[in-house]
Motif scaffolding. Sequence first.
Motif, PDB file in Angstrom:
ATOM      1  N   ILE A 350      45.714  40.988  12.707  1.00 19.23           N
ATOM      2  CA  ILE A 350      46.706  41.986  13.110  1.00 19.23           C
ATOM      3  C   ILE A 350      47.057  41.790  14.578  1.00 19.23           C
ATOM      4  O   ILE A 350      46.164  41.687  15.430  1.00 19.23           O
ATOM      5  N   VAL A 351      48.342  41.737  14.891  1.00 18.11           N
ATOM      6  CA  VAL A 351      48.849  41.707  16.264  1.00 18.11           C
ATOM      7  C   VAL A 351      49.460  43.078  16.519  1.00 18.11           C
ATOM      8  O   VAL A 351      50.523  43.406  15.983  1.00 18.11           O
ATOM      9  N   ALA A 352      48.789  43.903  17.322  1.00 17.52           N
ATOM     10  CA  ALA A 352      49.223  45.284  17.526  1.00 17.52           C
ATOM     11  C   ALA A 352      49.672  45.508  18.955  1.00 17.52           C
ATOM     12  O   ALA A 352      49.151  44.894  19.886  1.00 17.52           O
ATOM     13  N   GLY A 353      50.641  46.384  19.125  1.00 14.78           N
ATOM     14  CA  GLY A 353      51.115  46.718  20.464  1.00 14.78           C
ATOM     15  C   GLY A 353      52.426  47.467  20.399  1.00 14.78           C
ATOM     16  O   GLY A 353      53.103  47.468  19.364  1.00 14.78           O
ATOM     17  N   PRO A 354      52.798  48.126  21.481  1.00 14.55           N
ATOM     18  CA  PRO A 354      54.058  48.867  21.505  1.00 14.55           C
ATOM     19  C   PRO A 354      55.255  47.922  21.526  1.00 14.55           C
ATOM     20  O   PRO A 354      55.103  46.728  21.818  1.00 14.55           O
ATOM     21  N   SER A 360      55.981  40.054  18.712  1.00 17.41           N
ATOM     22  CA  SER A 360      56.840  39.177  17.908  1.00 17.41           C
ATOM     23  C   SER A 360      56.715  37.735  18.365  1.00 17.41           C
ATOM     24  O   SER A 360      56.704  36.807  17.550  1.00 17.41           O
ATOM     25  N   THR A 361      56.603  37.522  19.682  1.00 17.69           N
ATOM     26  CA  THR A 361      56.403  36.170  20.208  1.00 17.69           C
ATOM     27  C   THR A 361      55.059  35.611  19.757  1.00 17.69           C
ATOM     28  O   THR A 361      54.949  34.428  19.405  1.00 17.69           O
ATOM     29  N   ALA A 362      54.028  36.461  19.744  1.00 15.63           N
ATOM     30  CA  ALA A 362      52.716  36.032  19.267  1.00 15.63           C
ATOM     31  C   ALA A 362      52.793  35.634  17.790  1.00 15.63           C
ATOM     32  O   ALA A 362      52.212  34.625  17.368  1.00 15.63           O
ATOM     33  N   LEU A 363      53.521  36.418  16.986  1.00 13.74           N
ATOM     34  CA  LEU A 363      53.675  36.094  15.561  1.00 13.74           C
ATOM     35  C   LEU A 363      54.432  34.778  15.375  1.00 13.74           C
ATOM     36  O   LEU A 363      54.121  33.991  14.476  1.00 13.74           O
ATOM     37  N   LEU A 364      55.436  34.546  16.214  1.00  8.79           N
ATOM     38  CA  LEU A 364      56.186  33.296  16.143  1.00  8.79           C
ATOM     39  C   LEU A 364      55.267  32.106  16.407  1.00  8.79           C
ATOM     40  O   LEU A 364      55.304  31.097  15.685  1.00  8.79           O
ATOM     41  N   ASN A 365      54.417  32.204  17.432  1.00  5.77           N
ATOM     42  CA  ASN A 365      53.503  31.106  17.745  1.00  5.77           C
ATOM     43  C   ASN A 365      52.468  30.899  16.646  1.00  5.77           C
ATOM     44  O   ASN A 365      52.096  29.764  16.330  1.00  5.77           O
ATOM     45  N   ILE A 366      52.003  31.978  16.048  1.00  7.41           N
ATOM     46  CA  ILE A 366      51.068  31.866  14.925  1.00  7.41           C
ATOM     47  C   ILE A 366      51.743  31.152  13.757  1.00  7.41           C
ATOM     48  O   ILE A 366      51.152  30.274  13.111  1.00  7.41           O
ATOM     49  N   SER A 367      52.988  31.515  13.475  1.00  4.10           N
ATOM     50  CA  SER A 367      53.723  30.869  12.384  1.00  4.10           C
ATOM     51  C   SER A 367      53.918  29.387  12.657  1.00  4.10           C
ATOM     52  O   SER A 367      53.722  28.535  11.772  1.00  4.10           O
ATOM     53  N   ARG A 368      54.297  29.041  13.879  1.00  3.56           N
ATOM     54  CA  ARG A 368      54.499  27.635  14.233  1.00  3.56           C
ATOM     55  C   ARG A 368      53.195  26.855  14.105  1.00  3.56           C
ATOM     56  O   ARG A 368      53.190  25.683  13.698  1.00  3.56           O
ATOM     57  N   ALA A 369      52.075  27.497  14.493  1.00  9.05           N
ATOM     58  CA  ALA A 369      50.778  26.826  14.390  1.00  9.05           C
ATOM     59  C   ALA A 369      50.421  26.560  12.931  1.00  9.05           C
ATOM     60  O   ALA A 369      49.944  25.466  12.575  1.00  9.05           O
ATOM     61  N   LEU A 370      50.634  27.544  12.050  1.00  7.25           N
ATOM     62  CA  LEU A 370      50.332  27.365  10.632  1.00  7.25           C
ATOM     63  C   LEU A 370      51.193  26.266  10.021  1.00  7.25           C
ATOM     64  O   LEU A 370      50.715  25.438   9.242  1.00  7.25           O
ATOM     65  N   LEU A 371      52.477  26.264  10.391  1.00  5.19           N
ATOM     66  CA  LEU A 371      53.380  25.235   9.872  1.00  5.19           C
ATOM     67  C   LEU A 371      52.992  23.851  10.397  1.00  5.19           C
ATOM     68  O   LEU A 371      53.064  22.858   9.663  1.00  5.19           O
ATOM     69  N   MET A 427      54.231  38.901   8.791  1.00  5.15           N
ATOM     70  CA  MET A 427      55.126  40.054   8.724  1.00  5.15           C
ATOM     71  C   MET A 427      55.255  40.727  10.081  1.00  5.15           C
ATOM     72  O   MET A 427      54.253  41.107  10.694  1.00  5.15           O
ATOM     73  N   ASP A 428      56.478  40.876  10.562  1.00  4.58           N
ATOM     74  CA  ASP A 428      56.744  41.600  11.814  1.00  4.58           C
ATOM     75  C   ASP A 428      57.241  43.001  11.494  1.00  4.58           C
ATOM     76  O   ASP A 428      57.824  43.240  10.418  1.00  4.58           O
ATOM     77  N   ASP A 429      57.018  43.947  12.435  1.00  2.48           N
ATOM     78  CA  ASP A 429      57.453  45.351  12.263  1.00  2.48           C
ATOM     79  C   ASP A 429      56.986  45.890  10.919  1.00  2.48           C
ATOM     80  O   ASP A 429      57.753  46.506  10.159  1.00  2.48           O
ATOM     81  N   ALA A 430      55.706  45.690  10.611  1.00  2.00           N
ATOM     82  CA  ALA A 430      55.180  46.045   9.299  1.00  2.00           C
ATOM     83  C   ALA A 430      55.249  47.542   9.024  1.00  2.00           C
ATOM     84  O   ALA A 430      55.315  47.956   7.852  1.00  2.00           O
ATOM     85  N   VAL A 457      49.152  37.973   8.008  1.00  2.00           N
ATOM     86  CA  VAL A 457      49.209  38.218   9.451  1.00  2.00           C
ATOM     87  C   VAL A 457      50.264  39.301   9.657  1.00  2.00           C
ATOM     88  O   VAL A 457      51.424  39.135   9.235  1.00  2.00           O
ATOM     89  N   VAL A 458      49.880  40.386  10.294  1.00  2.00           N
ATOM     90  CA  VAL A 458      50.747  41.560  10.419  1.00  2.00           C
ATOM     91  C   VAL A 458      50.974  41.885  11.884  1.00  2.00           C
ATOM     92  O   VAL A 458      50.025  41.908  12.682  1.00  2.00           O
ATOM     93  N   GLY A 459      52.217  42.168  12.256  1.00  2.00           N
ATOM     94  CA  GLY A 459      52.543  42.699  13.573  1.00  2.00           C
ATOM     95  C   GLY A 459      53.043  44.122  13.438  1.00  2.00           C
ATOM     96  O   GLY A 459      53.917  44.404  12.602  1.00  2.00           O
ATOM     97  N   CYS A 460      52.458  45.049  14.197  1.00  2.00           N
ATOM     98  CA  CYS A 460      52.839  46.456  14.069  1.00  2.00           C
ATOM     99  C   CYS A 460      52.460  47.222  15.327  1.00  2.00           C
ATOM    100  O   CYS A 460      51.794  46.701  16.217  1.00  2.00           O
ATOM    101  N   ARG A 461      52.905  48.466  15.406  1.00  2.00           N
ATOM    102  CA  ARG A 461      52.457  49.349  16.499  1.00  2.00           C
ATOM    103  C   ARG A 461      50.985  49.662  16.300  1.00  2.00           C
ATOM    104  O   ARG A 461      50.506  49.789  15.167  1.00  2.00           O
ATOM    105  N   GLU A 462      50.265  49.846  17.419  1.00  2.00           N
ATOM    106  CA  GLU A 462      48.822  50.040  17.319  1.00  2.00           C
ATOM    107  C   GLU A 462      48.452  51.349  16.617  1.00  2.00           C
ATOM    108  O   GLU A 462      47.338  51.496  16.116  1.00  2.00           O
ATOM    109  N   ASP A 463      49.374  52.296  16.572  1.00  2.00           N
ATOM    110  CA  ASP A 463      49.085  53.585  15.937  1.00  2.00           C
ATOM    111  C   ASP A 463      49.713  53.692  14.556  1.00  2.00           C
ATOM    112  O   ASP A 463      49.751  54.779  13.966  1.00  2.00           O
ATOM    113  N   LYS A 464      50.233  52.562  14.010  1.00  2.00           N
ATOM    114  CA  LYS A 464      50.938  52.601  12.727  1.00  2.00           C
ATOM    115  C   LYS A 464      50.447  51.490  11.800  1.00  2.00           C
ATOM    116  O   LYS A 464      51.240  50.751  11.220  1.00  2.00           O
TER     117      LYS A 464
END
Length: 470
Positions: A350-354, A360-371, A427-430, A457-464
């Motif tokens: 999980i990549v969490a943050g406001p 989203s940039t972290a998710l992009l780099n994770i996706s590029r690494a997996l690919l 997934m971004d903005d989960a 791999v999920v990106g979301c707000r830390e409280d959601k």
Amino acid sequence: MLKKLNDGLHDLRLDAGLPSARSIRDRIGKDAQDYWIVNHQAVLDTFQRPGLPKLGRLELIVAVLSEDAGRDDPEGEVRRFKGLWKQAYDETVAQASVQPPTDAAASGVGDEARTPTQDVGETHQQGTSAEEEPPPDLDEAAARVDYAEESLKGLIINAAQALWDDKDALRVFLGVVRRGEGFVKMADAVGESRPANATFYGVESREFEVTPSPARHELVMLHRFLRKHRVKRQWSFTYLGEKTGVPSDDWIRWYTHDELPTREAVVAFSHVAHLTVEDHVLLLGLWEAAHEALKAQRCFEDLPERISFDEAWSMRDPATPALWALAGVTGEEQRAYGPDLATGTAPAFIVAGPPGSGRSTALLNISRALLAAHARVVLVAPKASPLREVADQGGVVDCFVRDDLSTAELEAPLSSASPEEPVVVVMDDAEVLDKCDAGRLLKSVVQHGFEEGTALVVGCREDKLPFGLG
């Protein structure tokens, strides 16, 4: 002699790179009650007021400035200024003997006369109490400050600040300043490093605040504990040095510079203070916390300000598996780090943050690494996201951009997954899809992904945190 003392202080500050009053205050530190030993206004008074400054305060300021100025013998500088102070004091007493002082003046002289024999710790306490009026200079004509010249110094410093980013203009300005007799040294000082505001020269301005160390909290807690037990026992630094076997100079430096004492020194302090088992454990715990905080700070300081994906990817271990995802770079050894989605307690990360924090940039780099590791990826981006930029790359099985996702839509790309040929859902903005039809399937990926060759791999707000992932 009083003017010679003041001029010497200003010259020493110039050599130290013109630190602000708050910088000097911070270097001196706080006492056992967490009060500043010498507040920044007291530092200014030492430089600005026409009377004789307190000796203990003068010694602390000179010690800090001497070290910043790179003097070979800071203790010798302290002794030199102490000698100037005593000469100025003797002149004041001699003048008072031929001219009756006021009651307030007599009281002030008496207070200062006791200062030279006090312990450093006692002097610290004076720096936090209400300031007493110093003995008056009874021959003010001899030591009168040239306020026009002092204001001019302040204007030079403020102008150098304003021109700092325009090096050509600064060079021309300082060239003009150097033509003035007695201003060459100041021009050299303000040309080497951006000066603090010119409050030392009677020009009112807001102080330059030095950004505190990220490890300052841990250091303050440790120093506060040591000070409490040292003050409680009324130990001078000389006595502490003799009892612990650690030089008193080291204790003074650690005390005034927000530096971490050695672990051996802390253990020796505990033994000579006969601390209880609880206090001994607490002291070592505080030291460990400060040590780790400083270690982490050094790691951050070593990190490059910017780094490309290719540079970070090259720092990985070549033997990393296909489901290892690049999440960042450490500073200590300059190596890449990230989770291995094929191991651990769950095949999820999980990549969490406001919003705007970079998830989203972290998710992009994770996706590029997996690919790049030849894993297959399913992208889910219900809002505008950098993930959509890689939707057409080889290895991307599908990309969903609507604010709804059905079980049937997601089942299709996941059906071909196996432990040998895994599929990862990124997934971004989960939180937008929290109530979507595919939520139960995504929860199943977390529960059974290891066996089925799927991961999330999920990106979301830390409280959601979505989908009841817990």
